[in-house]
Design an enzyme around this catalytic site. Structure first.
Site, PDB file in Angstrom:
ATOM      1  N   HIS A 244       4.062  -4.702   8.218  1.00 20.09           N
ATOM      2  CA  HIS A 244       3.503  -3.971   8.220  1.00 20.09           C
ATOM      3  C   HIS A 244       4.135  -2.747   9.725  1.00 20.09           C
ATOM      4  O   HIS A 244       3.107  -3.244  10.155  1.00 20.09           O
ATOM      5  CB  HIS A 244       2.716  -4.003   7.567  1.00 20.09           C
ATOM      6  CG  HIS A 244       1.540  -2.192   7.738  1.00 20.09           C
ATOM      7  ND1 HIS A 244       1.961  -1.962   7.165  1.00 20.09           N
ATOM      8  CD2 HIS A 244      -0.320  -2.384   7.690  1.00 20.09           C
ATOM      9  CE1 HIS A 244       0.669  -1.091   6.790  1.00 20.09           C
ATOM     10  NE2 HIS A 244      -0.662  -1.402   7.352  1.00 20.09           N
TER      11      HIS A 244
ATOM     12  N   CYS B 286      -2.972   3.578   8.915  1.00 18.27           N
ATOM     13  CA  CYS B 286      -1.339   2.812   8.328  1.00 18.27           C
ATOM     14  C   CYS B 286      -1.117   3.940   7.342  1.00 18.27           C
ATOM     15  O   CYS B 286       0.404   3.290   6.693  1.00 18.27           O
ATOM     16  CB  CYS B 286      -1.932   1.731   6.810  1.00 18.27           C
ATOM     17  SG  CYS B 286      -3.084   0.188   8.687  1.00 18.27           S
TER      18      CYS B 286
END
Ligand SMILES: [Zn+2]
Lengths: 390, 125
Positions: free
Chosen positions: A337, A86
């Site tokens: 995301h 991420c």
């Protein structure tokens, strides 16, 4: 700063995040680059390097950075892919910063791009679970939310942090997301809605977690003199602090699970490079992949003391008119995301804040901003401090 | 288990033994086990058996499971009395409310697996 070149951010672009079945990953990357070029008012021929942040296993296309650079028509520029889960977008910014600051490159396009919704939730959960140690953890059916649940549970045990305090972070971010046309979710929520949402991994509810999404964001980084020549008119934003650090990827060797030591180390570097302290930061984009992740970041970045994240929330410290406004564009929670794009997306928002372009969610007069992008449970952390030229 | 220098861990489990690794060069002991010493770089090591008494450091009940698992199930992270840390599941049917941070637990080895049980004399730390 020392005698090395200062790195300016001369252009920023950001697609709408969400389920983007209308576009491929390279098409989304093109949208972000096009907007950044228009923003900087430069030709793509000024670019002499490309750093792409993405997590390739979500895409059917192999050798992703080549495919994206080809569609962007940026040959013969060299292109690199950075993967840091991420934190892949933050890693791309770091690579771009290194390339410019070293003097080897003059203008680098940093592009975070990701398509995730081609995969089902269970497949994604399996992929994300394997972010943990496959030898000693994934065999028990760990998921990515489960890792942060272990942090949340321990934080609650040691410091009395409550589910309501975590829920308030989700309420804050979704509330700000209402005003963001690029966000995936634009509805306000309540504490009750968070606490009555299904448990994903106790004590984290569905609304403590973020959603997978598709999208892209782009930053154009330039060496200071080149920036002044290419873009004489724009308010100039500089990437004055670029900290990066790692920590154990395994909760079995990470030691304390109430904070993220790599955030503390990356922040120390970024504050030192930028010559500032946590108290000087006027607006921040923090990694709210989970509510607990944002709460621990308040503490690790020095916005409040260790164990005081819950009280910081109670005092509305991270709200728009609080001590340090955090994620006032909706954050990962409301934006969605797309993991490779997120770090670059955070930087784009800080650039817009520092230029005073944020309308209803503008932090008045902000001239110093910070972003923190986390990969995994802290195995990769990038903390950047950005400053508007006085 | 994936092929590795410590794959013998599984063999020992099937014999009912829970083992850590110990460096023959400097004595560095690791749980989970590892073959290559991060302290002195030695590749010489041996197995040392562990008793399995531990304290629960943190836990979660997973309700949204990856492919191949059926939720809900409770996973704990435990600090072993003899050093090191393991992740392991509680028995199926364990409820979130049955478990609390700081409780005493036993890592139980059976049929080539290990899982967590509340210790018979559980006193919270
Ligand atoms: Zn050794």
């Amino acid at each position: 700063m020392d005698e090395m070149t200062r790195v300016a951010i001369i252009g920023a672009g950001h697609t709408r995040f969400g389920r983007r079945t209308d576009a491929s990953v390279q098409e989304l990357a093109f949208d972000a680059l096009r907007e950044a070029l228009h923003d900087a008012a430069i030709e793509s021929s000024a670019i002499d390097g490309v750093a792409i942040g993405s997590v390739p296993e979500y895409h059917q296309q192999r050798s992703l950075s080549g495919a994206v650079a080809t569609y962007l028509n940026l040959a013969p520029c060299p292109v690199w892919l950075t993967e840091a889960a991420c934190g892949s977008g933050g890693a791309a910014i770091r690579v771009g910063w290194l390339a410019v600051r070293s003097g080897v490159h003059k203008v680098v396009a940093v592009i975070g791009c990701q398509k995730m919704t081609d995969l089902g939730t269970a497949e994604i959960q399996a992929l994300m679970g394997r972010v943990g140690d496959v030898q000693w953890e994934s065999r028990f059916g760990t998921t990515f939310p489960a890792y942060y649940a272990l942090f949340a549970r321990r934080h609650m045990h040691e410091f009395g942090t409550t589910p309501e305090q975590l829920a308030a972070i989700a309420v804050k971010n979704h509330g700000y997301g209402v005003g963001n046309p690029l966000a995936m979710f634009r509805k306000p929520i309540t504490i009750d809605k968070v606490l009555s949402s299904p448990m994903v991994a106790s004590p984290l509810h569905l609304f403590d977690c973020c959603a997978n999404a598709d999208g892209a964001a782009c930053l154009l980084l330039a060496e200071e003199r080149t920036a002044r020549a290419l873009c004489p008119a724009k308010p100039r934003v500089f990437l004055d602090g670029c900290g990066a650090a790692s920590a154990s990827m395994s909760v079995l060797t990470a030691g304390d699970l109430t904070g993220v030591p790599s955030t503390r180390e990356a922040a120390r570097q970024a504050y030192e490079q930028a010559g500032c302290t946590p108290r000087d930061i006027q607006v921040a984009q923090l990694h709210d992949g989970f509510t607990i992740t944002e709460l621990m970041a308040y503490e690790d970045l020095g916005f409040c003391g260790r164990g005081e994240g819950g009280a910081f929330v109670d005092g509305r410290g991270p709200w728009l008119h609080g001590v340090v406004p955090v994620n006032v564009d909706g954050g990962i929670k409301a934006r969605g995301h797309p993991i490779g794009a997120t770090g670059v997306s955070m930087a784009v928002e800080i650039v817009r804040q520092l230029r005073g372009d944020c309308g209803d969610h503008q932090v008045p007069g902000a001239s110093l901003g910070l972003m923190q992008n986390v990969g995994g449970v802290g195995q990769y952390v990038f903390v950047n401090v950005m400053r508007r030229e006085a | 288990m994936i092929p590795s220098r410590v794959a013998g861990f599984e063999e020992l489990l099937r014999e009912g033994r829970l083992c850590a690794s110990r460096c023959r060069g400097c004595g560095y002991t690791s749980m989970p086990p590892r073959a290559d010493c991060p302290a002195c770089l030695s590749a010489e090591w041996k197995w040392v058996e562990r008793g399995g008494a531990a304290t629960l450091y943190s836990f979660t009940t997973i309700h949204s499971a990856p492919v191949g698992f059926s939720a809900p199930y409770v996973i704990g992270v435990v600090d072993l009395d003899e050093g090191g840390r393991l992740m392991a599941p509680f028995p199926r049917g364990t409820a979130d409310s049955d478990v609390r941070v700081g409780m005493r637990v036993q890592v139980v080895v059976s049929e080539g697996r290990y899982e967590l049980r509340a210790a018979s004399s559980d006193h919270p730390i």
